[in-house]
Design a protein around this motif. Structure first.
Motif, PDB file in Angstrom:
ATOM      1  N   LEU A  96      47.124  40.399  53.330  1.00  0.00           N
ATOM      2  CA  LEU A  96      46.839  39.404  54.366  1.00  0.00           C
ATOM      3  C   LEU A  96      45.764  38.432  53.905  1.00  0.00           C
ATOM      4  N   ILE A  97      44.714  38.959  53.288  1.00  0.00           N
ATOM      5  CA  ILE A  97      43.621  38.097  52.830  1.00  0.00           C
ATOM      6  C   ILE A  97      44.111  37.153  51.734  1.00  0.00           C
ATOM      7  N   CYS A  98      44.943  37.666  50.823  1.00  0.00           N
ATOM      8  CA  CYS A  98      45.510  36.787  49.793  1.00  0.00           C
ATOM      9  C   CYS A  98      46.359  35.685  50.427  1.00  0.00           C
ATOM     10  N   LEU A  99      47.196  36.051  51.398  1.00  0.00           N
ATOM     11  CA  LEU A  99      48.050  35.071  52.059  1.00  0.00           C
ATOM     12  C   LEU A  99      47.221  34.014  52.773  1.00  0.00           C
ATOM     13  N   GLN A 100      46.126  34.442  53.401  1.00  0.00           N
ATOM     14  CA  GLN A 100      45.267  33.490  54.099  1.00  0.00           C
ATOM     15  C   GLN A 100      44.649  32.490  53.134  1.00  0.00           C
ATOM     16  N   GLY A 101      44.492  32.903  51.889  1.00  0.00           N
ATOM     17  CA  GLY A 101      43.946  32.007  50.880  1.00  0.00           C
ATOM     18  C   GLY A 101      45.003  31.186  50.174  1.00  0.00           C
ATOM     19  N   GLY A 102      46.253  31.273  50.642  1.00  0.00           N
ATOM     20  CA  GLY A 102      47.322  30.480  50.047  1.00  0.00           C
ATOM     21  C   GLY A 102      48.003  31.132  48.870  1.00  0.00           C
ATOM     22  N   GLY A 103      47.728  32.422  48.613  1.00  0.00           N
ATOM     23  CA  GLY A 103      48.329  33.107  47.478  1.00  0.00           C
ATOM     24  C   GLY A 103      49.002  34.397  47.896  1.00  0.00           C
ATOM     25  N   SER A 104      48.989  35.375  47.000  1.00  0.00           N
ATOM     26  CA  SER A 104      49.565  36.689  47.269  1.00  0.00           C
ATOM     27  C   SER A 104      48.975  37.661  46.261  1.00  0.00           C
ATOM     28  N   LEU A 105      49.187  38.959  46.489  1.00  0.00           N
ATOM     29  CA  LEU A 105      48.748  39.929  45.499  1.00  0.00           C
ATOM     30  C   LEU A 105      49.419  39.630  44.159  1.00  0.00           C
ATOM     31  N   ALA A 106      48.655  39.770  43.081  1.00  0.00           N
ATOM     32  CA  ALA A 106      49.123  39.359  41.756  1.00  0.00           C
ATOM     33  C   ALA A 106      50.276  40.225  41.267  1.00  0.00           C
ATOM     34  N   ILE A 107      51.197  39.600  40.552  1.00  0.00           N
ATOM     35  CA  ILE A 107      52.275  40.311  39.881  1.00  0.00           C
ATOM     36  C   ILE A 107      52.162  40.058  38.375  1.00  0.00           C
ATOM     37  N   VAL A 108      52.835  40.892  37.592  1.00  0.00           N
ATOM     38  CA  VAL A 108      52.796  40.779  36.131  1.00  0.00           C
ATOM     39  C   VAL A 108      54.182  40.374  35.657  1.00  0.00           C
ATOM     40  N   SER A 109      54.304  39.146  35.182  1.00  0.00           N
ATOM     41  CA  SER A 109      55.616  38.639  34.801  1.00  0.00           C
ATOM     42  C   SER A 109      55.798  38.522  33.293  1.00  0.00           C
ATOM     43  N   SER A 110      54.753  38.852  32.525  1.00  0.00           N
ATOM     44  CA  SER A 110      54.874  38.744  31.068  1.00  0.00           C
ATOM     45  C   SER A 110      53.783  39.572  30.407  1.00  0.00           C
ATOM     46  N   GLU A 111      53.950  39.815  29.109  1.00  0.00           N
ATOM     47  CA  GLU A 111      52.918  40.531  28.352  1.00  0.00           C
ATOM     48  C   GLU A 111      51.626  39.727  28.321  1.00  0.00           C
ATOM     49  N   GLU A 112      51.748  38.399  28.246  1.00  0.00           N
ATOM     50  CA  GLU A 112      50.556  37.549  28.208  1.00  0.00           C
ATOM     51  C   GLU A 112      49.763  37.662  29.512  1.00  0.00           C
ATOM     52  N   GLU A 113      50.473  37.728  30.634  1.00  0.00           N
ATOM     53  CA  GLU A 113      49.783  37.857  31.915  1.00  0.00           C
ATOM     54  C   GLU A 113      49.096  39.217  32.018  1.00  0.00           C
ATOM     55  N   TYR A 114      49.769  40.241  31.532  1.00  0.00           N
ATOM     56  CA  TYR A 114      49.157  41.572  31.516  1.00  0.00           C
ATOM     57  C   TYR A 114      47.866  41.558  30.694  1.00  0.00           C
ATOM     58  N   ASP A 115      47.918  40.969  29.499  1.00  0.00           N
ATOM     59  CA  ASP A 115      46.725  40.914  28.652  1.00  0.00           C
ATOM     60  C   ASP A 115      45.598  40.147  29.341  1.00  0.00           C
ATOM     61  N   PHE A 116      45.946  39.054  30.013  1.00  0.00           N
ATOM     62  CA  PHE A 116      44.957  38.263  30.744  1.00  0.00           C
ATOM     63  C   PHE A 116      44.279  39.107  31.826  1.00  0.00           C
ATOM     64  N   MET A 117      45.066  39.869  32.573  1.00  0.00           N
ATOM     65  CA  MET A 117      44.512  40.671  33.660  1.00  0.00           C
ATOM     66  C   MET A 117      43.602  41.774  33.130  1.00  0.00           C
ATOM     67  N   VAL A 118      44.028  42.435  32.069  1.00  0.00           N
ATOM     68  CA  VAL A 118      43.211  43.509  31.500  1.00  0.00           C
ATOM     69  C   VAL A 118      41.899  42.954  30.959  1.00  0.00           C
ATOM     70  N   GLU A 119      41.984  41.822  30.266  1.00  0.00           N
ATOM     71  CA  GLU A 119      40.788  41.243  29.651  1.00  0.00           C
ATOM     72  C   GLU A 119      39.768  40.800  30.691  1.00  0.00           C
ATOM     73  N   ASN A 120      40.241  40.224  31.791  1.00  0.00           N
ATOM     74  CA  ASN A 120      39.316  39.614  32.746  1.00  0.00           C
ATOM     75  C   ASN A 120      38.977  40.496  33.942  1.00  0.00           C
ATOM     76  N   PHE A 121      39.871  41.425  34.289  1.00  0.00           N
ATOM     77  CA  PHE A 121      39.652  42.243  35.485  1.00  0.00           C
ATOM     78  C   PHE A 121      39.786  43.737  35.202  1.00  0.00           C
ATOM     79  N   GLY A 122      39.849  44.091  33.931  1.00  0.00           N
ATOM     80  CA  GLY A 122      40.136  45.476  33.566  1.00  0.00           C
ATOM     81  C   GLY A 122      39.104  46.476  34.018  1.00  0.00           C
ATOM     82  N   ALA A 123      37.877  46.017  34.296  1.00  0.00           N
ATOM     83  CA  ALA A 123      36.833  46.949  34.736  1.00  0.00           C
ATOM     84  C   ALA A 123      36.955  47.305  36.210  1.00  0.00           C
ATOM     85  N   GLY A 124      37.812  46.597  36.942  1.00  0.00           N
ATOM     86  CA  GLY A 124      37.921  46.815  38.381  1.00  0.00           C
ATOM     87  C   GLY A 124      38.993  47.826  38.742  1.00  0.00           C
ATOM     88  N   THR A 125      39.034  48.152  40.030  1.00  0.00           N
ATOM     89  CA  THR A 125      40.081  48.999  40.605  1.00  0.00           C
ATOM     90  C   THR A 125      40.657  48.229  41.777  1.00  0.00           C
TER      91      THR A 125
END
Length: 422
Positions: free
Chosen positions: A144-173
């Motif tokens: 709901l919060i993502c939708l209110q901000g004009g987006g949605s929960l993130a999806i992984v559509s490629s290996e490059e996107e996966y690498d981006f997420m791990v590199e920048n947000f990998g420390a989170g849960t």
């Protein structure tokens, strides 16, 4: 962070978590006794969330200004914090120093109301010793919060996107935008697409099940999880404004249309308000007559129908003096006490109607009438919070061109902007 046409925002840091708790009349939870610690572990021990303490350079201090009781320090077994880990989280029942900038869940502690001692209004909250405890955000709240901000929960559509997420947000849960389809035994992204075979192999995903039907990233690893656990979340928002309007490097989104308004009411356990009697109408005019907001009716092509499926009582139709709707004005608003057809796409306030805890509304700003609590949303603080959750802020006018842009694109709406009297 930006990647391949989208902006990524990883849920609630510590400041946002505290702000949300305060919006609900409480604060991040503190541990004032061994019994309270045991309560938190027993009821929220599976979650990962901020609690209300910070490291001041020498010791841990609760947000109410008190230091940790020396009698429970051995129980908590707290290591010292440092400049990089000056906030406190509970992770699997253990209190641990953490960065204040990581997106994760949080535990709010809200005092009980004198009218309903020992009772929490939300069935998902837990009561202990004069307070109600609520972890946020679960998966539905995150989306709901993502939708209110004009987006949605993130999806992984490629290996490059996966690498981006791990590199920048990998420390989170945090939650990402997939659910387990129990009928077809596969993970499905929230946009309806299934995972590309190459991505499945890359993510090395375990199967989900009825209990663990949501997907999270935890320290860079994708894992099946319950949808009811409080944790952070990763929103993905297009950098091209799509449904929003663009001006001078920014996207503008004008608050809540009718669908968003109804969704927010439902998240709070209610729905957009309906008018079922003259007394109902008189109550709304007397208490909310100065506001402009959606109510819970839509035009079906022939008549107005309330959202609960009932038609408007013929005995109150003359009182309401409703003109017919049409294809462009198929929703209903109250404006200065008058019910009027309107577009469903205009941003405005809304009036939620929520079943009572007998005779009592938990929020002091709500109004009680005939078995329900009424709440208009959003006030200015709530509006700013929703903008902040979406990675922005209430709009300001910094030039004549920006003013002209706002009038041209949003002039039909009624909404807050980001200015206050100094």
């Amino acid at each position: 962070m930006s990647f391949d046409g989208s902006c990524y925002h990883d849920g609630h840091d510590r400041d946002e978590a505290q702000l949300i708790c305060q919006q609900g009349g409480g604060s991040l939870a503190i541990v004032s006794s061994e019994e309270e610690y045991d309560f938190m572990v027993a009821n929220f021990g599976d979650d990962t969330f901020y609690v209300g303490a910070q490291w001041n350079g020498n010791e841990w201090v609760w947000d109410d200004g008190t230091t940790i009781d020396p009698n429970i320090l051995p129980l908590l077994n707290l290591p010292d914090g440092d400049a990089d880990n000056s906030c406190l989280m509970m992770d699997a029942g253990v209190l641990t120093p953490t960065s204040c900038d990581i997106a994760m869940g949080f535990l709010c502690e809200t005092p009980e109301t004198p009218e309903t001692p020992g009772v929490c209004e939300d069935d998902d909250d837990m009561y202990y010793d004069g307070s109600c405890y609520h972890t946020g955000s679960d998966r539905d709240e995150a989306q709901l919060i993502c939708l209110q901000g004009g987006g949605s929960l993130a999806i992984v559509s490629s290996e490059e996107e996966y690498d981006f997420m791990v590199e920048n947000f990998g420390a989170g849960t945090f939650y990402v935008g997939a659910k387990w389809d129990v009928n077809n035994n596969e993970w499905v992204w929230d946009d309806g697409s299934t995972l590309e075979p190459g991505v499945v192999a890359l993510l090395d995903l375990p199967a989900g099940d009825a209990t663990n039907s949501c997907l999270m990233m935890d320290d860079g690893v994708f894992t099946a999880t319950s949808c009811d656990i409080a944790m952070g979340f990763l929103c993905e928002t297009p950098t091209v404004c799509e449904d929003d309007m663009s001006f001078d490097g920014s996207c503008y989104h004008d608050g809540h249309d009718r669908d968003e308004a109804q969704l927010i009411c439902q998240q709070g356990g209610g729905s957009l308000a309906i008018v079922s009697s003259q007394a109902d109408y008189d109550f709304m005019v007397a208490n909310f007559g100065d506001d402009t907001f959606y109510v819970g009716a839509q035009w079906n092509g022939n008549e107005w129908v309330w959202d609960d499926g009932t038609t408007i009582d013929p005995t109150i139709l003359p009182l309401l003096n409703l003109p017919d709707g049409d294809a462009d004005n198929s929703c209903l608003m109250m404006d200065a006490g008058v019910l009027t057809p309107t577009s469903c796409d205009i941003a405005m306030g809304f009036l939620c109607e929520t079943p009572e805890t007998p005779g009592v509304c938990e929020d002091d700003d709500d109004m009680y009438y005939d078995g329900s609590c009424y709440h208009t949303g959003s006030d200015r603080d709530e509006a700013q919070l929703i903008c902040l959750q979406g990675g922005g802020s209430l709009a300001i006018v910094s030039s004549e061109e920006e003013y002209d842009f706002m009038v041209e694109n949003f002039g039909a709406g009624t909404f807050y902007v980001g200015g206050q009297v100094g």
